[in-house]
Design a protein around this motif. Sequence first.
Motif, mmCIF file in Angstrom:
data_model
loop_
_atom_site.group_PDB
_atom_site.id
_atom_site.type_symbol
_atom_site.label_atom_id
_atom_site.label_comp_id
_atom_site.label_asym_id
_atom_site.label_seq_id
_atom_site.Cartn_x
_atom_site.Cartn_y
_atom_site.Cartn_z
ATOM 1 N N SER A 138 -6.986 -0.017 0.486
ATOM 2 C CA SER A 138 -6.335 -1.144 1.166
ATOM 3 C C SER A 138 -7.338 -2.247 1.482
ATOM 4 N N GLU A 139 -8.519 -1.852 1.980
ATOM 5 C CA GLU A 139 -9.538 -2.848 2.295
ATOM 6 C C GLU A 139 -10.054 -3.524 1.032
ATOM 7 N N THR B 93 0.828 -1.200 0.000
ATOM 8 C CA THR B 93 0.000 0.000 0.000
ATOM 9 C C THR B 93 0.867 1.257 0.000
ATOM 10 N N HIS C 136 -5.654 6.451 8.183
ATOM 11 C CA HIS C 136 -5.482 5.263 7.352
ATOM 12 C C HIS C 136 -4.826 4.140 8.142
ATOM 13 N N ALA D 201 1.101 -0.111 5.337
ATOM 14 C CA ALA D 201 -0.185 0.175 5.987
ATOM 15 C C ALA D 201 -0.065 1.242 7.069
ATOM 16 N N VAL E 178 0.942 -7.356 4.698
ATOM 17 C CA VAL E 178 0.692 -6.000 4.198
ATOM 18 C C VAL E 178 1.877 -5.101 4.534
ATOM 19 N N ILE F 117 0.590 -6.970 9.394
ATOM 20 C CA ILE F 117 1.157 -5.706 8.926
ATOM 21 C C ILE F 117 2.633 -5.642 9.317
ATOM 22 N N ASN G 195 -6.474 0.508 9.003
ATOM 23 C CA ASN G 195 -5.801 -0.727 8.608
ATOM 24 C C ASN G 195 -5.631 -1.683 9.784
#
Length: 216
Positions: free
Chosen positions: A83-84, A7, A110, A103, A100, A130, A114
Amino acid sequence: MNAIIVTGGEIDISLLENYIAENKEDIIISVDAAITKLEKINVIPHIMVGDFDTLSDGEKLKKYENLNVEIVKHDPIKDFSDSELAVDRAVKDDIKNIAVFGALGKRFDHAFANILILQKYKKIGVDITIYDKYNKIYVKSNHFILEREKLLGKYISFFSLEGKNFMEKLEGVKYPIENKIIDNIATPSLYISNEIKDDKLEAAFSGDLLVVESRD
């Protein structure tokens, strides 16, 4: 099958490059302008997702279309973050493990969203982790074991995602826990910065906990 989602937040490029190299079979999904990060390490994603409002270069999208990259374009006016939507795209392929990168970063809204996404998908059996240079963040339910050699850094912290969780036991750590309540309101910082002192940590608890492995 696993997935790597990249992301638009802050990314340690060497960390991302090493992770991709170690997980060559994973599906790579680029979110919006994160493609510029992948270009730095000469990686072509399998899928690109976003409204692409921060990627105004139409020629770039055409380039990746010609490379047979799947382009999933969304309207900028939508109810979900890019992202979702990228996680949703992975879940459609029955992917259950997602890493991820990017994030976290300058935009706390944001980043916080996340973090909340982790629990949403954990509820349907999807494990999302993450990563950034200093942290590894994920959700655990009920019971887990973590070997010390697999810990990202020195510290491990726990936060309730239910408001309150009953911790039956936390063993193998510098500060063990037995029959205690993890309470985000009464003691929000009580269970941060623990350390694994034995070969492994073992935890048994109710509900969902946010787990943060971290290093300085």
